[in-house]
Design a protein around this motif. Sequence first.
Motif, PDB file in Angstrom:
ATOM      1  N   CYS A 232       3.188   2.886   1.074  1.00 14.30           N
ATOM      2  CA  CYS A 232       3.800   2.492   2.443  1.00 14.30           C
ATOM      3  C   CYS A 232       3.198   1.683   3.247  1.00 14.30           C
ATOM      4  N   ASP A 234       1.874   0.062   7.253  1.00 12.85           N
ATOM      5  CA  ASP A 234       1.593   0.800   8.626  1.00 12.85           C
ATOM      6  C   ASP A 234       2.743   0.134   9.541  1.00 12.85           C
ATOM      7  N   TRP A 251      -1.566  -1.335   3.318  1.00 21.41           N
ATOM      8  CA  TRP A 251      -0.484  -0.598   2.506  1.00 21.41           C
ATOM      9  C   TRP A 251      -1.644   0.845   2.077  1.00 21.41           C
ATOM     10  N   SER A 252      -0.709   1.806   2.030  1.00 20.11           N
ATOM     11  CA  SER A 252      -1.347   3.269   1.756  1.00 20.11           C
ATOM     12  C   SER A 252      -0.444   3.804   0.591  1.00 20.11           C
ATOM     13  N   VAL A 254       1.102   6.767  -1.260  1.00 15.99           N
ATOM     14  CA  VAL A 254       1.711   8.380  -1.112  1.00 15.99           C
ATOM     15  C   VAL A 254       2.246   8.872  -2.350  1.00 15.99           C
ATOM     16  N   ASN A 493       7.839   8.109   6.321  1.00 11.14           N
ATOM     17  CA  ASN A 493       6.784   6.803   6.140  1.00 11.14           C
ATOM     18  C   ASN A 493       7.760   5.656   6.431  1.00 11.14           C
ATOM     19  N   SER A 494       7.301   4.156   6.409  1.00 11.39           N
ATOM     20  CA  SER A 494       7.892   3.202   6.449  1.00 11.39           C
ATOM     21  C   SER A 494       9.078   2.955   5.456  1.00 11.39           C
ATOM     22  N   GLN A 496      10.377   5.049   3.229  1.00 15.06           N
ATOM     23  CA  GLN A 496      11.415   6.400   3.466  1.00 15.06           C
ATOM     24  C   GLN A 496      12.371   6.014   4.452  1.00 15.06           C
TER      25      GLN A 496
END
Length: 558
Positions: A232, A234, A251-252, A254, A493-494, A496
């Motif tokens: 996702c 930020d 980007w992270s 998940v 999150n973004s 979703q």
Amino acid sequence: MGTLSATPARRSGLSPSRGASSSGGAGGASSFATFDRLLLALCLLAAVALLYRLSLPSDALPLDAGGSAAGAATVIATVRGASSSSSGVQAQLVLGRSGRLGAASAAATPRNRRAALREAAKQQQQQQQLNSGREGGPGSVPLPPGLPPGFDPQAYLLYHPELRQQGVDSPTAAAQHYLSKGRAEGRPYKRLRVLLRYTACTGLINQHYSHIAAFTLAAALGAELVLPPAVCRDSFAHYFSVFKEKNEVQWSPVPLDALLDVDSIIAYWAERGITVHRTPALQPFPDLTQPEVAFPCYPAGELDPNLVVRLEDVYLKALDLGDLMDRARQAVVGHAQGILKDDPEAELPYIVLDMPCAFFSLRSLSNLPVVTEVARSLAFAPRLHALADRVVSALTDGGRLPFNGVHLRVEKDARDWASIMGGTQVVWSGYLKTMRALGFNHSTRLYAASGVLTYGDSDEMARVKNYLIRTGMCSEVHHKEQYILQKELEELNSEQKALLDFLVLARADRFAGFGSSTFSFYLREYRALRGEARKSSGLVDASIIGTDPLFRAAGTVV
């Protein structure tokens, strides 16, 4: 082969095509109706052909996609007319050596049937000859002494197809070649277990296309698949670029079940003989600003790093499935051969094949029936379906009111596209033209999806709403923030939030999107998978950006 049936409906919301209704009639049905049934059956067979990998066990790497030891095209199935008036009609689904599917239909005359039987008997004899050469197999032919345990002449010839050009085309010849040259050259001589790992990168649909490419390749190879994390961003307010000096997006990783129904997907593919493994870990995670080299980088665990090989240069390459399979063969067999050349007695319990970001690595048009089946299998997360159900129910007053949908790709990270097209006014003119062509009007509600709302620019969104109403595109503009509590949205999150919009738009009567957005492009494909007419979806002409050829070749799924 057992009877193949259509895939049952799943939580993804996919339903059979509206045109897939069966024809009635008993005896005396016309030949046209019979051919309709045959074509329908053929389409169903085509959609699952590679996924059933009839020729090889699940731990094999089939390097000849035709499956037969002789390297010829293999008839996967034959469909014949069911009624007495059509008994002379048959259709065949053929899987070729390059991973491509073909189909043919013809009158099943006595001469054709005899020729087909002779050809089938010939292919069966060739296959049995190679099968019988496996050490210790039923009716095995004697092989020269000195072979390693488990020597498999069929695997040897599949892994080294160039040997056929040298006249090595039988179990005995394969064994003799291995003893005289193959052992010293380190050639693999028995079937390899392959684990395919890959990275899903950047936005929601780019990730989804990464999954489609990887699952298609795994199905064709008979490889096990290791699921990557989802990712996702930020904020949609930040500018994304593959150039680090310009990129603003972080980007992270998940858990993947944030976006996909992982349990359903694992079960679906287990029924088809493909083992799908859950994500080993979220960290460490590759740098997505360089997706072409963003290979999986899980922590050291049970897998031996010496048994890992990379499949290079596939990001955005839109390769035919046959070419992608051939690159995989060369990578896997080449790596195994390097190990065995140093130590012919080395054990190879598996080979791990790592792909970087798999986005648009596959030219989907090269094997569309298989890609369609893969796309149907990748069900989205039940939680997001439930939220979409709530939005649609409220938006339509329990299903009594129609609504249209639009994906407004006007966020800050789309500013380069607007610049290429000649400015934001050109983009808006394109949207109005597309919506009018689809039949948008002043009396129907409009559901709008845009990252503008995600990063809270309420003033800009208010101007957008007024513009759409003033131009007669809708009676009212609606969005998810009106129906889902802020507290619930903050838990998403973004990607979703993007998926929630996607699932609502999938159920709109008409949909307008942006031509250079993978979100819009795949939404049009997904609506077609659901059975919606193609003409109910339209995209703003953004051909000047230059992505249309790639999207058509690698983004089409139905």
